[in-house]
Design a protein around this motif. Structure first.
Motif, mmCIF file in Angstrom:
data_model
loop_
_atom_site.group_PDB
_atom_site.id
_atom_site.type_symbol
_atom_site.label_atom_id
_atom_site.label_comp_id
_atom_site.label_asym_id
_atom_site.label_seq_id
_atom_site.Cartn_x
_atom_site.Cartn_y
_atom_site.Cartn_z
ATOM 1 N N ASN A 113 3.617 10.329 -8.220
ATOM 2 C CA ASN A 113 4.563 10.685 -9.292
ATOM 3 C C ASN A 113 3.988 11.792 -10.160
ATOM 4 O O ASN A 113 2.831 11.739 -10.583
ATOM 5 C CB ASN A 113 4.892 9.472 -10.161
ATOM 6 N N GLU A 129 0.832 -1.211 0.000
ATOM 7 C CA GLU A 129 0.000 0.000 0.000
ATOM 8 C C GLU A 129 0.868 1.263 0.000
ATOM 9 O O GLU A 129 0.534 2.258 -0.656
ATOM 10 C CB GLU A 129 -0.935 -0.007 1.209
ATOM 11 N N ASP A 185 2.229 1.683 -3.546
ATOM 12 C CA ASP A 185 1.169 2.196 -4.434
ATOM 13 C C ASP A 185 0.898 3.674 -4.152
ATOM 14 O O ASP A 185 0.659 4.466 -5.076
ATOM 15 C CB ASP A 185 -0.119 1.372 -4.265
ATOM 16 N N PHE A 186 0.915 4.039 -2.871
ATOM 17 C CA PHE A 186 0.685 5.433 -2.480
ATOM 18 C C PHE A 186 1.774 6.347 -3.054
ATOM 19 O O PHE A 186 1.491 7.395 -3.627
ATOM 20 C CB PHE A 186 0.639 5.527 -0.952
ATOM 21 N N SER A 214 1.498 6.731 -6.788
ATOM 22 C CA SER A 214 0.384 7.587 -7.195
ATOM 23 C C SER A 214 0.751 9.064 -7.134
ATOM 24 O O SER A 214 0.093 9.904 -7.753
ATOM 25 C CB SER A 214 -0.839 7.322 -6.325
#
Length: 120
Positions: A118, A109, A112-113, A116
């Motif tokens: 970028n 997670e 992924d955080f 996101s």
């Protein structure tokens, strides 16, 4: 009598140290130590001069504040680099970049955080 230059060099003294004294006081100080004082002109030249700065105008302050605008921070994380890190290192990255994240997130997670965020 010892010359002032020799006396001062041996004791690491400077004329600026006597700025609070008047020349007569300095001369008597030297006489008690059997030192030949410098000339009154040289003593007066060694005293610091006070330089006054002009007060800044309002326009100067405003233009200075305009230059302090914060630039946008670009974040770019690579998946391969993030996968190599431990969860504690990912949490440290989030704290360093002052990101708002949940401390209960798993490693996946967190990755992924960060991906996101970028800026492409």
């Amino acid at each position: 009598m010892i010359k002032w230059e020799q006396f001062a060099k041996r004791r690491k003294l400077k004329l600026q140290m006597f700025a609070s004294m008047e020349y007569a006081e300095y001369k008597s100080w030297c006489a008690t130590r059997k030192v030949e004082p410098v000339s009154e002109l040289k003593f007066a030249d060694s005293k610091p001069t006070i330089v006054t700065k002009s007060k800044a105008s309002i326009t100067d302050i405003v233009t200075e504040e305009k230059t302090l605008v914060q630039k946008a921070v670009t974040l770019h994380y690579l998946l391969a680099d993030l996968k190599k890190l431990r969860k504690s290192q990912l949490v440290a990255i989030c704290k360093k970049d002052k990101l708002d994240f949940d401390s209960g997130m798993t490693k996946k997670e967190l990755i992924d955080f960060l991906l996101s965020l970028n800026n492409s």
